[in-house]
Design a protein around this motif. Structure first.
Motif, short mmCIF file in Angstrom:
data_model
loop_
_atom_site.label_atom_id
_atom_site.label_comp_id
_atom_site.label_asym_id
_atom_site.label_seq_id
_atom_site.Cartn_x
_atom_site.Cartn_y
_atom_site.Cartn_z
N ASN A 680 16.30 28.33 16.70
CA ASN A 680 16.93 27.69 17.86
C ASN A 680 15.99 26.70 18.55
O ASN A 680 16.42 25.64 19.00
N ASP A 681 14.71 27.05 18.62
CA ASP A 681 13.78 26.22 19.38
C ASP A 681 12.88 25.36 18.50
O ASP A 681 11.89 24.81 18.95
N SER A 706 16.10 18.91 25.93
CA SER A 706 15.36 20.07 26.43
C SER A 706 13.90 19.74 26.74
O SER A 706 13.26 20.42 27.57
N GLU A 822 18.00 25.23 22.80
CA GLU A 822 18.92 24.15 22.42
C GLU A 822 18.27 23.09 21.53
O GLU A 822 18.93 22.12 21.17
N ALA A 825 20.11 22.60 18.04
CA ALA A 825 21.48 22.10 18.20
C ALA A 825 21.47 20.64 18.64
O ALA A 825 22.29 19.83 18.17
N GLN A 826 20.57 20.26 19.55
CA GLN A 826 20.54 18.88 20.03
C GLN A 826 20.07 17.91 18.95
O GLN A 826 20.58 16.79 18.85
N GLU A 829 22.88 17.46 16.31
CA GLU A 829 23.94 16.57 16.75
C GLU A 829 23.62 15.12 16.41
O GLU A 829 24.51 14.31 16.17
N ALA A 841 25.64 29.12 16.84
CA ALA A 841 25.04 28.86 18.15
C ALA A 841 23.95 29.89 18.41
O ALA A 841 24.03 31.02 17.97
#
Length: 841
Positions: A680-681, A706, A822, A825-826, A829, A841
Motif C-alpha cells: 500500500n505504501d 500523499s 494510498e 493506489a495513487q 491511477e 484497496a
C-alpha cells in the motif's frame, strides 16, 4: 511491510527524448620527464637495440637475449599516466601489434600509472627506434605520431615481458606446495594462457612454438582453445615436476621464459559445498504444468531423480559427466533445489518453468566435486552457453554459476573467465548470477585474552572485534573468478536464514549478535576499477564460528558443518538409501537463491504483463531482472556500524568510506519478497528499452498526493542496469556507460527528498553496469495533484571506438512513504498500462 501479491509492479509510462547532459571532467595531469632525463634513463636500452639492429642477424641476436626488445616478444612500456589515442598510434606502425594496457599500482609519484603491451616485428622495432631518435634530438615526432611523443615524455620503464610477469608469486607458492616431495617426472596439469595475437597465422605460430617447448620439457598438451571474441588463447598441459620447479625459480630457460606465454596458472579448481544434518523429505508440492526454461544452472551433476527435482530439470549432458558422477551429488542437487524451490524452510514458492541444467562438474568416488579435468573450464562454459541456445535453452536469459576458481582470487586484473561471461552476456542477452566465493581462513580477534573474555564482553564490542579482524585481512579475502565480471551480478552471502530456533549452545556461536552483516566466510569486493562488488547479498545461512582449540586462544574459525540450527534447507542426494533433505550455507547457496528470486520476479511480471513480456527480447529481459534484483537492496543502516571501524577518525572523504562499506555490503541486503510486488505504501515502477549512441530519454515519475500530506520519512530510489560490450586488454574495458542524471532542485522540492550517503557513491556505482541512486528525507513535498518529476537516463560518450548498436537497459523506480496507505493506489491511477492482476484497496 511484506509485499502484497495483488499489487504487482507498475509499468512506467513511455519516455520522451531529451538533450543529454554533459559528463564530468577528466582526470588530473600525470608526471612527465624532460628529454635529458629520459635520454639518461632509457638511452642505453635504445642504444643496445640500435647496435643489434645494425648487425646482419639482428632478429636472432635479439631473441637470444631474454631481456632484449626482440621481435615477436611482448614488450612493456610503463608510463606515469594514460596516453590518449596510443592504441590508434600503434596501428600506424606496420608490424606492431597492440596487446593491451593495464593499470599499475599507484605510488607517491604517480597516482594513475599504466603500462602498454606491444608485440613488434623486426621492422616495427626499427621504426620505434627511429621515433625515439627523432624525439631525443628535437622533441618532436612525425605528424600522426603525437601519442609516441607523449609516451616518451611519460616513460618510466621499457622492458620485455618476463618470467615474474608470467608466474605470480601466489601461483609459484601453489605450484611448489603441489609438487612438494614429488619425483621429477610427476605430471602437474596447468593452464597456459598465450599472448593473444589478433592475426590467426600469428596465433598458430605461437601455439606451435609453445607446443614444441612443452614437449621439450617432457610434457604434453591435453586441451587447447582460441576465442578471438574475448581475446582468449590457452593450452591445458601436463608438465613434469622438474620443469615446474624451474618455472617457480623463474628460470628464463624454462617455460616461464617462453615468449608466446602471457601467464602460467594452476588448473581451475572449484569451490566445494559443505552440507550436513539430514532431515526427512516431507510433503512434495504437486508438479504444476511447467513451461520451457528461462533459467539455467551450470553446476555439478545433480540427483535428477530426487522427488524435488524429478520432472523439473531439463538436463543436457553432452560430455556424459553423469557416468563419472559415482560419488555423492551434493553441489548440483543443492543448487537445483534452491533454484527451483528456494529455501525449503520458507513457504513454498516453486517456479513456473523447468530449469535447464548443464553439468560442468561431477562427483568422483571420493573427495570434492570436480571440473572435468581434461577440459579448459572457460572454453567449456562458452561451449555450454552456445549449445544451450540451440538445445532446449533458447529462451534462457538467467544463468546460475554457483562456481568459482579458488586458485584465482581477484587482484585488480579482470580474469579471462570474467571476460568470457561479459562477452557471452552481451552477445546472447544473458544475466549471469555468480557467487562471490567462500573463504574459511581463520580470523585473529584482537583485544581479548581468550575466548572467555570475548564472550563476557558486551555484544557491540564483540561485533566490532569481528569486523575489525575481517577488515585487517580484507586484501586476502577477495572474490574468486569469475565474480568480477562487469555484466554479471555477483552475489555475497547474508548471515541470515529462515530457521526459527537457532542453536542455543555455547559453541559454535553467532559471530554477530546485534548486527545484520554478511557471512564471515563471504568473500569481499571491490570489483574491476573499484566497481561495486559483490552487487547484492542474499541469505546464505547463519554461519557460526568457534574459537580454535589448537591455535592461539583468540583465533576464530568458521564452523564448517551446516545443520538444522543454521543454514538453508535443500534436497539431499541420499538419506538412509532414500532421497531427503539436508542443510547448506555460503555464497553458492545465496547465489542459487538469487536465481530463484530472479525467476519469481519474471513469473510475476509475466502474469501481470503478458502482452509486454512475451515479445520482449532476451537482452531486455535480462537487464530488467538485473535492475529489479539490485533495486530492492539496502544497506539497512549497517554503514553506521561499519564506518567507525573502517574510518576510526571520521576523516575519510565520503567517497572513500562508502567504498569501504561497499566492499562488505555491495548495494546491500535483499529480501526476496520485496522484489516481487508492492505494498500500500510502496509503488515500484519498471521500464525497458534501448539507448543509441549518446542517447538520452526522460521518464515522468508520478508523485502521489500523499507526499504532501505530512513530513513522514519518504524515499525515491532508481536503479538502471545494462549489458555492455567489452574491449579486452583495454583500460576502457567497459565500452558503454549509462547514467541516471541527478534530480534537479525542483524535483527534490516537489518530492520532499534529498540525496543520501546510505549507498555506494555515484562514481563507484557508475564504474560497473548497474547504477543505483537513492533520495530520502522527512519534509512535506511541494506538489500539486498530478505532479510528476523527470528522471533522465542517458548513454555517455562511448569509451574508445564508438559502438553503433543500441544498448538494452532496464530501469526500476520506487516511491515509498511507510504508513501512507494510498501511495500505490495513487501511482497506479497514473500509469497508462495497467497490470492484469486485480488491485485490492
Amino acid at each position: 511491510m511484506p509485499h502484497d501479491p495483488d499489487k504487482p509492479l507498475l509499468r512506467l509510462n513511455d519516455p520522451k527524448a531529451t538533450p543529454r547532459r554533459p559528463g564530468g571532467g577528466g582526470s588530473g595531469r600525470s608526471r612527465k620527464f624532460d628529454r635529458a632525463e629520459q635520454k639518461n634513463a632509457h638511452g642505453p636500452i635504445f642504444q643496445q637495440l640500435r647496435d643489434v639492429l645494425n648487425s646482419p642477424n639482428a632478429a636472432m641476436e635479439l631473441r637470444a637475449d631474454p631481456n632484449a626488445l626482440a621481435p615477436e616478444r611482448l614488450l612493456v612500456f610503463e608510463v606515469t599516466g594514460s596516453i590518449a589515442n596510443f592504441a590508434n598510434a600503434v596501428a600506424r606502425i606496420p608490424g606492431l601489434e597492440f596487446a593491451g594496457e593495464e593499470e599499475l599500482e599507484a605510488d607517491e609519484f604517480d597516482t594513475n600509472p599504466e603500462f602498454y603491451m606491444l608485440v613488434p616485428q623486426l621492422g616495427a622495432l626499427r621504426q620505434i627506434l627511429s621515433l625515439w631518435d627523432g624525439w631525443e634530438k628535437t622533441g618532436t615526432v612525425p605528424h600522426g605520431f603525437t601519442p609516441w611523443r607523449d609516451l616518451f615524455e611519460h616513460l618510466r620503464a621499457i622492458r620485455a615481458w618476463g618470467p615474474a610477469d608470467r608466474v605470480s608469486e601466489r601461483n609459484r607458492e601453489y605450484f611448489l606446495a603441489r609438487i612438494d616431495g614429488a619425483p621429477d617426472d610427476f605430471q602437474v596439469r596447468i593452464e597456459i594462457e598465450l599472448v593473444f595475437r589478433h592475426r590467426p597465422e600469428a596465433r598458430a605460430a605461437a601455439e606451435h612454438e609453445l607446443v614444441a617447448a612443452i614437449a621439450a620439457a617432457g610434457g604434453g598438451v591435453i586441451d587447447r582453445a582460441q576465442r578471438a571474441t574475448f581475446a582468449y588463447h590457452s593450452v591445458l598441459a601436463d608438465i613434469p615436476a622438474a620443469e615446474i620447479r624451474r618455472i617457480c625459480s623463474l628460470d628464463p630457460g624454462s617455460l616461464a621464459g617462453a615468449d608466446p606465454i602471457a601467464s602460467i596458472l594452476p588448473q581451475s579448481v572449484g569451490v566445494p559445498l559443505e552440507a550436513g544434518d539430514s532431515a526427512p523429505l516431507g510433503e512434495v508440492v504437486p508438479l504444476p504444468p511447467l513451461g520451457d526454461p528461462i533459467a539455467a544452472v551450470f553446476d555439478a551433476v545433480p540427483l535428477q531423480a530426487h522427488p524435488l527435482l524429478a520432472g523439473r530439470l531439463e538436463l543436457d549432458d553432452p560430455d556424459d559427466l553423469e557416468a563419472r558422477a559415482v560419488g555423492e551429488r551434493i553441489h548440483g542437487t543443492a543448487m537445483a533445489s534452491l533454484a527451483l524451490h528456494g529455501d525449503l524452510n520458507d513457504p513454498p514458492s516453486p517456479v513456473s518453468r523447468r530449469i535447464y541444467f548443464r553439468p560442468v562438474m561431477y562427483a568422483p568416488e571420493f573427495g570434492d566435486e570436480l571440473f572435468a579435468d581434461n577440459r579448459l573450464v572457460i572454453d567449456m562454459i562458452v561451449t555450454a552457453v552456445m549449445r544451450m541456445r540451440e538445445n532446449g535453452g533458447e529462451q534462457v536469459f538467467i544463468v546460475n554459476l554457483s562456481l568459482g576458481d579458488r586458485t584465482r582470487p581477484f587482484a585488480g586484473k579482470i580474469s579471462t573467465w570474467a571476460r568470457a561471461l561479459d562477452y557471452l552476456s552481451y552477445t546472447y542477452g544473458i544475466l549471469f548470477l555468480v557467487s562471490a566465493g567462500n573463504i574459511m581462513e581463520p580470523l585473529v580477534i584482537a583485544g581479548f585474552a581468550n575466548g572467555a573474555a570475548f564472550h563476557a564482553a558486551p555484544a557491540q564490542q564483540r561485533d566490532e572485534a569481528v569486523l575489525r579482524a575481517l577488515d585487517a585481512v580484507k586484501a586476502d579475502r577477495r572474490m574468486l573468478a569469475p565474480a568480477e565480471s562487469l555484466n554479471a551480478l555477483t552475489i555475497g552471502a547474508w548471515n541470515r536464514d529462515a530457521i526459527a530456533v537457532p542453536f542455543g549452545g555455547p559453541s559454535p556461536f553467532a559471530p554477530y549478535v546485534a548486527q545484520d552483516m554478511p557471512s564471515v566466510t563471504s568473500r569481499l569486493g571491490l570489483g574491476h576499477r573499484r566497481s561495486t562488488k559483490p552487487d547484492i547479498l542474499m541469505a546464505g545461512g547463519r554461519q557460526p564460528v568457534r574459537f580454535s582449540p589448537i591455535d592461539p586462544p583468540t583465533v576464530l574459525q568458521a564452523h564448517v558443518n551446516p545443520s538444522r540450527f543454521w543454514g538453508l534447507k535443500v534436497a539431499a542426494p541420499a538419506v538412509e538409501a532414500g532421497a531427503g533433505t539436508h542443510f547448506t550455507m555460503g555464497t553458492s547457496a545465496a547465489n542459487a537463491l538469487a536465481t530463484h528470486t530472479a525467476h519469481r520476479i519474471f513469473d510475476a511480471l509475466e502474469r501481470a504483463y503478458p502482452q509486454l513480456i512475451e515479445p520482449m527480447p532476451s537482452g531486455q529481459r535480462a537487464v530488467l531482472i538485473k535492475a529489479l534484483l539490485v533495486h530492492c537492496a539496502s544497506w539497512r543502516d549497517v554503514e553506521q556500524f561499519i564506518r567507525p571501524i573502517v574510518d576510526p577518525n571520521g576523516d575519510l572523504h565520503h567517497e572513500h568510506w562508502r567504498r569501504e562499506v561497499g566492499r562488505h555490503l555491495g548495494y546491500g541486503f535483499v529480501d526476496p519478497e520485496n522484489c516481487i510486488a508492492c505494498t500500500n505504501d510502496r509503488a515500484t515502477l519498471w521500464a525497458t528499452g534501448v539507448l543509441p549512441r549518446e542517447g538520452a530519454i526522460s521518464f515522468d515519475v508520478p508523485m502521489p498526493a500523499s507526499l504532501a500530506a505530512n513530513a513522514h520519512r519518504r524515499e525515491i530510489r532508481a536503479t538502471l542496469a545494462w549489458l555492455s560490450p567489452v574491449r579486452p586488454g583495454h583500460l576502457a574495458y567497459r565500452a558503454v556507460k549509462l547514467k541516471i542524471a541527478a534530480l534537479d532542485a525542483n524535483a527534490l522540492e516537489i518530492a520532499g527528498v534529498s540525496t543520501t550517503t546510505g549507498q555506494p557513491s555515484n562514481s563507484q556505482s557508475e564504474s560497473g553496469t548497474v547504477v543505483h541512486r537513492r533520495w530520502q528525507d522527512s519534509r512535506i513535498g511541494n506538489l500539486a495533484e498530478g505532479d510528476t518529476i523527470p528522471l533522465q537516463i542517458q548513454r555517455e560518450k562511448d569509451q574508445g571506438t564508438p559502438i553503433d548498436e543500441p544498448v538494452p537497459f532496464g530501469l526500476a523506480v520506487t516511491v515509498e512513504m511507510p504508513g501512507a496507505a494510498e501511495i500505490y493506489a495513487q501511482v497506479h491511477e497514473f500509469v497508462a498500462v495497467k497490470p492484469r492482476v486485480g488491485i485490492q484497496a
